[in-house]
Design a protein around this motif. Structure first.
Motif, PDB file in Angstrom:
ATOM      1  N   ASP A 193       0.709  -1.207  -0.109  1.00  0.00           N
ATOM      2  CA  ASP A 193      -0.012  -0.071   0.030  1.00  0.00           C
ATOM      3  C   ASP A 193       0.870   1.321  -0.062  1.00  0.00           C
ATOM      4  O   ASP A 193       1.803   1.343   0.756  1.00  0.00           O
ATOM      5  CB  ASP A 193      -1.063  -0.039   1.082  1.00  0.00           C
ATOM      6  N   LEU A 194       0.302   2.385  -0.579  1.00  0.00           N
ATOM      7  CA  LEU A 194       0.938   3.419  -0.701  1.00  0.00           C
ATOM      8  C   LEU A 194      -0.170   4.495  -0.086  1.00  0.00           C
ATOM      9  O   LEU A 194      -1.364   4.403  -0.181  1.00  0.00           O
ATOM     10  CB  LEU A 194       1.161   4.056  -2.244  1.00  0.00           C
ATOM     11  N   LEU A 195       0.251   5.140   1.100  1.00  0.00           N
ATOM     12  CA  LEU A 195      -0.695   5.981   2.036  1.00  0.00           C
ATOM     13  C   LEU A 195      -0.194   7.202   2.331  1.00  0.00           C
ATOM     14  O   LEU A 195       0.804   7.546   2.137  1.00  0.00           O
ATOM     15  CB  LEU A 195      -0.859   5.064   3.314  1.00  0.00           C
ATOM     16  N   ASP A 243       2.638  13.393   5.089  1.00  0.00           N
ATOM     17  CA  ASP A 243       3.529  12.625   4.816  1.00  0.00           C
ATOM     18  C   ASP A 243       3.063  11.188   4.251  1.00  0.00           C
ATOM     19  O   ASP A 243       2.137  10.593   4.167  1.00  0.00           O
ATOM     20  CB  ASP A 243       4.241  11.988   6.198  1.00  0.00           C
ATOM     21  N   VAL A 244       4.025  10.724   3.088  1.00  0.00           N
ATOM     22  CA  VAL A 244       3.709   9.696   2.615  1.00  0.00           C
ATOM     23  C   VAL A 244       4.355   8.195   3.272  1.00  0.00           C
ATOM     24  O   VAL A 244       5.449   8.357   3.615  1.00  0.00           O
ATOM     25  CB  VAL A 244       4.537   9.687   1.006  1.00  0.00           C
ATOM     26  N   TRP A 245       3.493   7.308   3.380  1.00  0.00           N
ATOM     27  CA  TRP A 245       3.904   6.077   3.981  1.00  0.00           C
ATOM     28  C   TRP A 245       3.828   4.793   2.931  1.00  0.00           C
ATOM     29  O   TRP A 245       2.894   4.991   2.083  1.00  0.00           O
ATOM     30  CB  TRP A 245       3.104   5.844   5.255  1.00  0.00           C
ATOM     31  N   VAL A 246       4.482   3.878   3.238  1.00  0.00           N
ATOM     32  CA  VAL A 246       4.514   2.475   2.356  1.00  0.00           C
ATOM     33  C   VAL A 246       4.330   1.437   3.357  1.00  0.00           C
ATOM     34  O   VAL A 246       4.784   1.602   4.635  1.00  0.00           O
ATOM     35  CB  VAL A 246       5.722   2.388   1.716  1.00  0.00           C
ATOM     36  N   ALA A 247       3.257   0.657   3.101  1.00  0.00           N
ATOM     37  CA  ALA A 247       3.123  -0.565   4.028  1.00  0.00           C
ATOM     38  C   ALA A 247       3.048  -1.939   3.141  1.00  0.00           C
ATOM     39  O   ALA A 247       2.513  -1.721   2.082  1.00  0.00           O
ATOM     40  CB  ALA A 247       1.652  -0.312   4.944  1.00  0.00           C
ATOM     41  N   ASN A 248       3.444  -3.041   3.647  1.00  0.00           N
ATOM     42  CA  ASN A 248       3.306  -4.158   3.149  1.00  0.00           C
ATOM     43  C   ASN A 248       2.676  -5.321   4.289  1.00  0.00           C
ATOM     44  O   ASN A 248       2.794  -5.183   5.257  1.00  0.00           O
ATOM     45  CB  ASN A 248       4.177  -4.793   2.326  1.00  0.00           C
ATOM     46  N   HIS A 249       2.231  -6.395   3.581  1.00  0.00           N
ATOM     47  CA  HIS A 249       1.383  -7.317   4.571  1.00  0.00           C
ATOM     48  C   HIS A 249       1.671  -8.697   3.763  1.00  0.00           C
ATOM     49  O   HIS A 249       1.092  -8.981   2.711  1.00  0.00           O
ATOM     50  CB  HIS A 249       0.005  -6.968   4.613  1.00  0.00           C
ATOM     51  N   PHE A 250       2.456  -9.594   4.317  1.00  0.00           N
ATOM     52  CA  PHE A 250       2.527 -11.228   4.005  1.00  0.00           C
ATOM     53  C   PHE A 250       3.398 -11.640   5.095  1.00  0.00           C
ATOM     54  O   PHE A 250       3.724 -11.013   5.865  1.00  0.00           O
ATOM     55  CB  PHE A 250       3.006 -10.959   2.675  1.00  0.00           C
ATOM     56  N   GLY A 251       3.711 -13.189   4.920  1.00  0.00           N
ATOM     57  CA  GLY A 251       4.206 -13.735   5.932  1.00  0.00           C
ATOM     58  C   GLY A 251       5.248 -14.511   5.236  1.00  0.00           C
ATOM     59  O   GLY A 251       6.299 -14.075   4.570  1.00  0.00           O
ATOM     60  N   SER A 252       5.396 -15.784   5.772  1.00  0.00           N
ATOM     61  CA  SER A 252       6.544 -16.728   5.465  1.00  0.00           C
ATOM     62  C   SER A 252       6.475 -17.692   4.040  1.00  0.00           C
ATOM     63  O   SER A 252       7.060 -18.557   3.967  1.00  0.00           O
ATOM     64  CB  SER A 252       6.968 -17.399   6.559  1.00  0.00           C
TER      65      SER A 252
END
Length: 399
Positions: free
Chosen positions: A145-147, A154-163
């Motif tokens: 995600d770009l937030l 402010d620009v944030w970046v987030a990611n979501h996943f595992g192994s």
């Protein structure tokens, strides 16, 4: 301890977990919903036991969020191109390999010997899979995600996943061993109602699982770090502040004067002062939170939500998939409904299916409100770009 309102099957599943094994307590977070063996959003605290079914198949699924040195005005006109570049550069989808081999110190970690103890063939297969998939995101509800922070721009970046596949095969292998089967056996048909699978932590199998799970956790961190670095490179940005944590994991923690094993399935650790990222749907806010230092948070075993929580199953939302025709039948959410909702919220979307649309999740603020006595919300972030796997990809590695 139960936060929020829940369906009867979720409550029944939570109660079953509380009645199985050496349980010292538990929490059902406000984003909770029916899961495999233990509710998603459920936290079970054990004395000297660990639950591979509670941790689940996506070991160490979690989030990394970074505040960059950019402002929204710096990227506003370029968001479509940025999202195209993310979709092209990052590997999304089931079973995907990274386009580049990533050399990482974790591949020299001594805990790879766990798999050698199980069998050299299993070790070699799992390590190759881990090497191939490091830095890939997967499908299901996994994202980049770009937030933008609403207050500051402010620009944030987030990611979501595992192994990834490594974690999935580790989980299935240890569930097999715990049930008297061989590590590489084909697992029997899974029942969502299955009682928790428990292993004594001080047994040989318990020690092996704990070490394998910990290795999968390091792998997930390495993968999220890699993807974040790739996105920062696309943006030409630097990281100014980072939040990084798992929400499918088992931790050794001290509660009520004794070391316990805290199994969180879809729940974010929130010890006093600890930061966490909690993501909403593609048409909702995400937040950075901090655990409060009070009795309410202590009674919650320092645990909080990991997302908004599903209110509609994937099949209800998207319909049943006919894999031969690559079409879906009977879904309640149409692609047109989803597209309009996402555009209305101002999000540039790449990938994603109706089973991940805003309609299938609670509003994040509602679950945050249920936990307001245990966490502080520090930053409110609005997505402007979301990238996920394509609409019709099944992923057994999702949480």
């Amino acid at each position: 301890m139960i936060f929020g309102e829940h369906e009867p099957n979720t409550l029944r599943q939570f109660e079953n977990c509380l009645q199985t094994g050496n349980v010292a307590g538990g929490v059902l977070c406000a984003d909770g919903h029916y899961g495999y063996s233990q509710p998603v959003g459920g936290v079970i605290v054990y004395d000297n036991q660990i639950s591979p079914s509670g941790v689940g198949y996506d070991i160490a699924c979690g989030n990394k969020a970074v505040r960059t040195n950019l402002q929204y005005e710096d990227i506003k006109k370029d968001i479509p191109r940025i999202m195209d570049d993310i979709a092209a550069r990052i590997s999304f989808g089931i079973g995907r390999k990274n386009k580049e081999r990533v050399d990482h110190e974790l591949f020299d970690d001594p805990d790879w010997n766990v798999f050698r103890q199980i069998g050299q063939q299993e070790h070699d297969k799992l390590k190759k899979l881990a090497v191939d998939q490091l830095g890939t995101v997967g499908a299901g509800n996994h994202f980049v995600d770009l937030l933008v922070e609403e207050r500051t721009g402010d620009v944030w970046v987030a990611n979501h996943f595992g192994s990834r596949g490594f974690g999935h095969k580790t989980a299935s292998g240890f569930l097999n061993l715990a049930n008297g089967m061989e590590f590489s056996d084909r697992a029997p048909g899974e029942s969502m109602e299955q009682a928790p699978t428990l292993i004594d932590l001080d047994s040989e199998l318990g020690d092996l699982y704990y070490r394998a799970m910990t290795l999968a956790g390091k792998y997930a961190y390495a993968g999220r770090d890699y993807v974040m670095d790739e996105v920062l490179a696309i943006l030409g940005a630097e990281s100014e502040f980072e939040v990084h944590n798992h929400h499918n994991f088992a931790w050794k923690e001290t509660h009520r004067g004794k070391e316990r094993i805290v199994v969180r399935k879809g729940a974010t650790p929130s010890a006093p002062g600890q930061l966490g990222f909690i993501g909403g749907s593609m048409g909702d806010i995400s937040v950075i939170v901090r655990g409060k230092d009070n009795a309410e948070n202590e009674n919650a075993f320092y645990s909080t939500v990991h997302g908004a929580g599903r209110i509609m199953s994937r099949t209800q939302a998207a319909g049943k998939m006919n894999w031969k025709k690559r079409t879906r039948i009977g879904g309640q959410i149409s692609p047109d409904m989803m597209e309009k909702a996402v555009k209305r919220f101002g999000v540039e979307l790449r990938g994603g299916g109706t089973d991940e649309s805003p309609f299938v999740y609670r509003k994040l603020q509602s679950v945050l409100d249920a936990h307001e006595d245990t966490i502080d919300v520090l930053h409110v972030l609005k997505p402007v770009g979301v990238c996920m796997a394509g609409a019709n990809e099944f992923d057994p590695y999702k949480d």
